[in-house]
Scaffold this active site. Structure first.
Site, PDB file in Angstrom:
ATOM      1  N   CYS A  44       0.844  -1.186   0.000  1.00  0.00           N
ATOM      2  CA  CYS A  44       0.000   0.000   0.000  1.00  0.00           C
ATOM      3  C   CYS A  44       0.890   1.252   0.000  1.00  0.00           C
ATOM      4  CB  CYS A  44      -0.892  -0.002   1.238  1.00  0.00           C
ATOM      5  SG  CYS A  44      -2.043   1.402   1.286  1.00  0.00           S
ATOM      6  N   ASP A  46       0.508   3.753   1.696  1.00  0.00           N
ATOM      7  CA  ASP A  46       0.511   4.314   3.049  1.00  0.00           C
ATOM      8  C   ASP A  46       1.944   4.598   3.526  1.00  0.00           C
ATOM      9  OD1 ASP A  46       0.410   4.436   6.004  1.00  0.00           O
ATOM     10  OD2 ASP A  46      -1.698   3.927   5.718  1.00  0.00           O
ATOM     11  N   ARG A  48       3.204   4.680   6.254  1.00  0.00           N
ATOM     12  CA  ARG A  48       3.667   3.910   7.413  1.00  0.00           C
ATOM     13  C   ARG A  48       4.107   2.501   7.067  1.00  0.00           C
ATOM     14  NH1 ARG A  48      -1.874   4.977  10.406  1.00  0.00           N
ATOM     15  NH2 ARG A  48      -2.476   4.514   8.258  1.00  0.00           N
ATOM     16  N   HIS A 100      -2.039  -4.089   4.969  1.00  0.00           N
ATOM     17  CA  HIS A 100      -1.839  -3.700   6.371  1.00  0.00           C
ATOM     18  C   HIS A 100      -3.175  -3.437   7.035  1.00  0.00           C
ATOM     19  CE1 HIS A 100      -2.503   0.759   5.944  1.00  0.00           C
ATOM     20  NE2 HIS A 100      -2.298   0.437   4.674  1.00  0.00           N
ATOM     21  N   CYS A 103      -5.977  -0.198   6.941  1.00  0.00           N
ATOM     22  CA  CYS A 103      -5.778   0.394   5.613  1.00  0.00           C
ATOM     23  C   CYS A 103      -6.941   1.336   5.273  1.00  0.00           C
ATOM     24  CB  CYS A 103      -5.674  -0.713   4.569  1.00  0.00           C
ATOM     25  SG  CYS A 103      -5.346  -0.086   2.906  1.00  0.00           S
TER      26      CYS A 103
HETATM   27 CO    CO Z   1      -3.400   1.143   3.083  1.00  0.00          CO
END
Ligand code: CO
Length: 225
Positions: A44, A46, A48, A100, A103
């Site tokens: 992803c 993302d 993080r 994750h 998400c």
């Molecule tokens: Co995500």
């Protein structure tokens, strides 16, 4: 976050170069000539979930593709080109789809909301929900339901990767890559291997999505009375 961060990045970069060279004076010379990553990581976008950091590997060790909610769509030439290059040219041994928990993309796909241009993208996740509706509807806790959809989405995207000709052909020719599904926990930092049954999935998928002709010998065996 202050605007100084922009200037600071270059300072950090120079510091990082110094540290790498202190560790290994030839670090950049070696990396500049070639790469031999053994992993393709599909994750992803993302912020993080940075592939190298969570896997604990150095530059050169993992080829990376990231998008919102780690989705592989069979008309996405960006994702398919990345898979093709990693599998056919770099000859990676492992393809990993890493979702994750928590998400935002998966969460958004579970809401009755018009999200503009994201609608089409997130519809891929709504499709995963439809495929597993019975199991997901039976989960009462919305957080648990979301966590399960994260896992099922990873599994479906693994299936989408196994459907590609390049993965099927490479696996038959050289016994690799294997496709794995992982989920990363934001709150513990730990990776979990979903242990998707790669061999079984490949066999099942090839009943419908077979993209290479059966080898002669296999045909003969099948044709035996
Ligand atoms: Co995500």
């Amino acid at each position: 976050m202050s605007d100084d961060i922009y200037e600071e990045i270059f300072e950090r970069n120079r510091r990082w170069v110094k540290e790498q060279k202190a560790d290994d004076p030839d670090f950049f010379e070696k990396l500049a000539t070639e790469q031999h990553p053994r992993f393709l990581f599909v994750g992803c976008s993302d912020s993080r979930v940075p592939a190298n950091t969570i896997m604990g590997v150095e530059p050169g060790e993992v080829f990376v593709h990231r998008n919102v909610a780690n989705v592989i769509v069979n008309t996405d030439s960006n994702a398919l080109s990345t898979i093709h290059y990693a599998v056919d040219h770099l000859k990676v041994d492992h393809v990993v789809v890493c979702g994750h928990y928590g998400c935002g993309g998966v969460k958004a796909a579970m809401q009755a909301r018009d999200l503009g241009i994201l609608n089409g993208w997130l519809r891929n996740i709504r499709d995963v929900y439809r495929l597993h509706r019975e199991e997901l509807d039976a989960i009462d806790d919305p957080i648990e339901q979301q966590r399960r959809l994260v896992e099922l989405n990873v599994e479906e995207q693994c299936i989408n990767i196994i459907k590609t000709a390049v993965v099927q052909r490479n696996y038959l020719e050289r016994g690799a890559p294997r496709v794995h599904g992982w989920v990363y926990s934001l709150d513990s930092g730990l990776l979990k291997d979903l242990e998707i049954p790669f061999g079984d999935l490949l066999e099942k998928i090839r009943e419908i999505y077979r993209l290479t002709p059966k080898p002669k010998r296999e045909l003969d065996l099948d044709d035996e009375p």
